[in-house]
Write an enzyme that holds these catalytic residues in place. Structure first.
Site, PDB file in Angstrom:
ATOM      1  N   SER A 156      54.743  52.555 118.330  1.00 24.21           N
ATOM      2  CA  SER A 156      54.015  53.112 119.463  1.00 24.21           C
ATOM      3  C   SER A 156      53.804  54.611 119.282  1.00 24.21           C
ATOM      4  O   SER A 156      53.121  55.036 118.367  1.00 24.21           O
ATOM      5  CB  SER A 156      54.750  52.791 120.761  1.00 24.21           C
ATOM      6  OG  SER A 156      53.951  53.077 121.886  1.00 24.21           O
ATOM      7  N   ASP A 309      47.655  56.393 123.000  1.00 19.87           N
ATOM      8  CA  ASP A 309      48.685  56.695 122.005  1.00 19.87           C
ATOM      9  C   ASP A 309      48.339  55.932 120.725  1.00 19.87           C
ATOM     10  O   ASP A 309      47.355  55.194 120.678  1.00 19.87           O
ATOM     11  CB  ASP A 309      50.077  56.362 122.549  1.00 19.87           C
ATOM     12  CG  ASP A 309      50.291  54.880 122.780  1.00 19.87           C
ATOM     13  OD1 ASP A 309      49.297  54.143 122.922  1.00 19.87           O
ATOM     14  OD2 ASP A 309      51.456  54.443 122.828  1.00 19.87           O
ATOM     15  N   ASP A 311      49.179  53.267 119.086  1.00 20.19           N
ATOM     16  CA  ASP A 311      48.916  51.823 119.046  1.00 20.19           C
ATOM     17  C   ASP A 311      48.094  51.367 120.242  1.00 20.19           C
ATOM     18  O   ASP A 311      47.879  50.174 120.441  1.00 20.19           O
ATOM     19  CB  ASP A 311      50.213  51.025 118.934  1.00 20.19           C
ATOM     20  CG  ASP A 311      51.059  51.053 120.196  1.00 20.19           C
ATOM     21  OD1 ASP A 311      51.047  52.088 120.890  1.00 20.19           O
ATOM     22  OD2 ASP A 311      51.744  50.053 120.486  1.00 20.19           O
ATOM     23  N   ASP A 313      48.496  51.184 123.446  1.00 15.99           N
ATOM     24  CA  ASP A 313      48.978  50.436 124.604  1.00 15.99           C
ATOM     25  C   ASP A 313      49.234  51.356 125.801  1.00 15.99           C
ATOM     26  O   ASP A 313      49.492  50.876 126.901  1.00 15.99           O
ATOM     27  CB  ASP A 313      50.214  49.592 124.268  1.00 15.99           C
ATOM     28  CG  ASP A 313      51.446  50.405 123.914  1.00 15.99           C
ATOM     29  OD1 ASP A 313      51.323  51.636 123.689  1.00 15.99           O
ATOM     30  OD2 ASP A 313      52.542  49.812 123.844  1.00 15.99           O
TER      31      ASP A 313
END
Length: 561
Positions: A156, A309, A311, A313
């Site tokens: 992440s 961010d 990734d 999510d």
């Protein structure tokens, strides 16, 4: 573990490590430790005294050789353990199906391929997503493909040297992240694989499938329906940054399908780059993370900044604000979460779907969401931190957590999704624009409608995790009776509540004047987080109360030492 035991563990690890880079790294450390270098011996102890624990967040840690690092040995063990767990739970009709996704971090593609080969070698049907993609696409694919499980290789918004391994379950879990007891069951199988000591003995197969673009297109189509562009979207100038992550291609495609203007991309941060060269910390919450986006917005005369961010999510939003030095103000996760929650509640009420529907947020997120739910006749649930819990709230139509996580389309993705949330924000901005208003006006209207809530956070970053335990132990041993000038009304230890089951390592302190403080260790960083919420008679009053509460908290922490 002493130095000698660490050396023995390192030699055994080296014998099964298939990665030339980590083999070279570990060989050099072993040689240095054997020659008497204390620093190398200490490093080996750190790498092998424990192993990264597999839990409800899966795995996450620093890249490198050793059981306490993310590497191909550890990932292979995790994949084999998950395969064994799924086979244990499988029915007789067909092999379990697992879909695997990965982002642009160092090692992600290799870890994903290792996982696919191990799953296929164990007799599972393994489906690898076609290329690096956002985490929400993987969460979507678990449901879309009817998979029994999904794996996303990502850390992440962690620092560049980290990576991780998130696990989702299909079936009755409906594509949500794992929760107990599944985490313990998977962890036990992983440990059995690790105890066997040789990943080279595990069967592998290159006979896994690679998903077609249909999966991505299905996600694009479903997400574009979250907020089809209204007339006010015409000419909307909005800046987008992927923060060196994987969001740009997917979000720009969805914006096109939904009818929004193409984003003004932060070019230096558009393409995936696991080194994250233009940000010191790839988290849009961090100070300075949006500097490139602000500069781009200033140059373009934009009306809105949207950031994901790495990734994709999580979602960050910034709006023009002449009162700030840069002319732009980043909204907090609570501010974004509340206007999206208001949107969801209005839609549920307008369509006659409020009965049995619910809004949910984590315990540490703004209590204002409950006020919204009650106003529109929806149920409300405050859950433990994490979308593995929020996504499981009964009747959920919307959920959020203050750390920039939003779930706006639970019928499609049962996890936080920074891309669908971005589309929802674009819809709100365009609708407001159609009426000659802005997102800033919506925030002011929210305050006037539901009350003047303000939230803040005090974070204590530590080098020694024992410091966190000492602080929370001191608070439990001698709960404060006042924080600053405000009296404490109640002190609750949610790890040992007076009634009901334990909810986690969280302390909840309620104060006079409709204020509260929640204290919890971070689940992903070496931090103790203190979440502050107040309610005032006006924006200025709420801000003053929040400042006073923050000063009181800092004084309390200083007194604890």
């Amino acid at each position: 573990m002493n130095a000698a035991a660490a050396l023995t563990a390192a030699r055994a690890w080296l014998a099964q490590d298939p990665d030339p880079d980590t083999r070279a790294e570990l060989s050099a450390l072993i040689a240095a430790a054997e020659s008497g270098e204390d620093a190398a011996a200490s490093d080996l102890v750190d790498r092998f005294a424990t192993r990264l624990a597999f839990g409800t967040a899966g795995l996450r840690g620093r890249l490198g050789a050793g059981s306490n690092r993310m590497n191909r040995v550890l990932v292979t063990q995790a994949a084999a353990g998950l395969a064994a767990y799924l086979l244990e739970k499988a029915g007789p009709d067909a092999p379990p199906v697992v879909v695997i996704g990965y982002d642009g971090r160092h090692g992600s593609a290799r870890f994903a391929r290792d996982s696919a080969e191990i799953f296929a070698g164990a007799g599972l049907r393994a489906i690898l997503l076609p290329r690096l993609l956002p985490t929400p696409v993987l969460a979507f694919a678990v449901r879309h493909l009817g998979a029994d499980a999904g794996v996303m290789v990502t850390a992440s918004h962690n620092p560049p040297d980290d990576n991780g391994y998130k696990v989702y379950l299909g079936g009755s879990d409906d594509g949500a992240q794992i929760v107990p007891p599944a985490d313990a069951g998977i962890a036990a199988h992983i440990q059995r694989v690790a105890d066997a000591g040789d990943i080279g003995a595990l069967p592998r197969s290159a006979e896994f499938e690679t998903a077609g673009e249909e999966v991505v297109e299905a996600y694009v189509g479903a997400t574009a329906t979250v907020a089809p562009a209204p007339a006010g979207a015409a000419g909307l100038a909005w800046v987008y940054t992927a923060m060196h992550g994987v969001g740009f291609e997917t979000l720009s495609r969805i914006a096109e399908v939904a009818g929004y203007p193409h984003p003004i991309s932060v070019a230096a941060q558009e393409q995936p780059d696991g080194a994250f060269p233009t940000v010191s910390f790839p988290n849009p919450e961090e100070p300075g993370a949006l500097d490139f986006a602000v500069a781009t917005a200033q140059e373009a005369g934009a009306e809105l900044i949207i950031a994901n961010d790495p990734d994709a999510d999580r979602l960050a939003v910034a709006i023009p604000d002449a009162a700030t030095p840069s002319g732009w103000r980043a909204l907090t996760g609570n501010q974004v979460g509340l206007i999206l929650g208001w949107r969801a509640a209005r839609r549920a009420a307008d369509t006659g779907a409020a009965s049995g529907a619910s809004l949910a947020c984590s315990l540490v997120s703004s209590p204002a969401l409950q006020v919204v739910a009650e106003r529109y006749g929806l149920d409300f649930h405050a859950t433990l931190t994490g979308f593995k819990w929020i996504s499981r709230a009964p009747g959920l139509v919307y959920g959020f957590e203050e750390a920039l996580g939003y779930l706006v389309n639970p019928e499609t993705v049962k996890d936080k999704d920074g891309i669908s949330a971005a589309v929802a924000i674009l819809g709100l901005a365009a609708e407001a624009r159609e009426q000659g208003r802005t997102l800033g006006d919506l925030l002011a209207e929210f305050d006037a409608e539901f009350g003047f809530f303000a939230s803040g956070q005090v974070s204590v970053r530590v080098d020694d995790l024992a410091v966190i335990g000492r602080i929370t132990a001191a608070l439990r041993a001698a709960p404060p009776t006042r924080i600053g000038d405000t009296a404490v009304v109640s002190f609750e230890d949610l790890a040992a509540p007076v009634s009901g089951p334990p909810l986690g390592d969280i302390l909840r302190i309620r104060l006079e004047g409709d204020a509260r403080v929640l204290v919890r260790p971070s689940g992903t960083e070496p931090k103790l987080k203190l979440y502050l919420d107040v309610r005032g008679d006006s924006s200025a009053d709420a801000a003053a109360r929040l400042a006073g509460l923050e000063n009181g908290i800092r004084e309390l922490l200083a007194a604890i030492g």
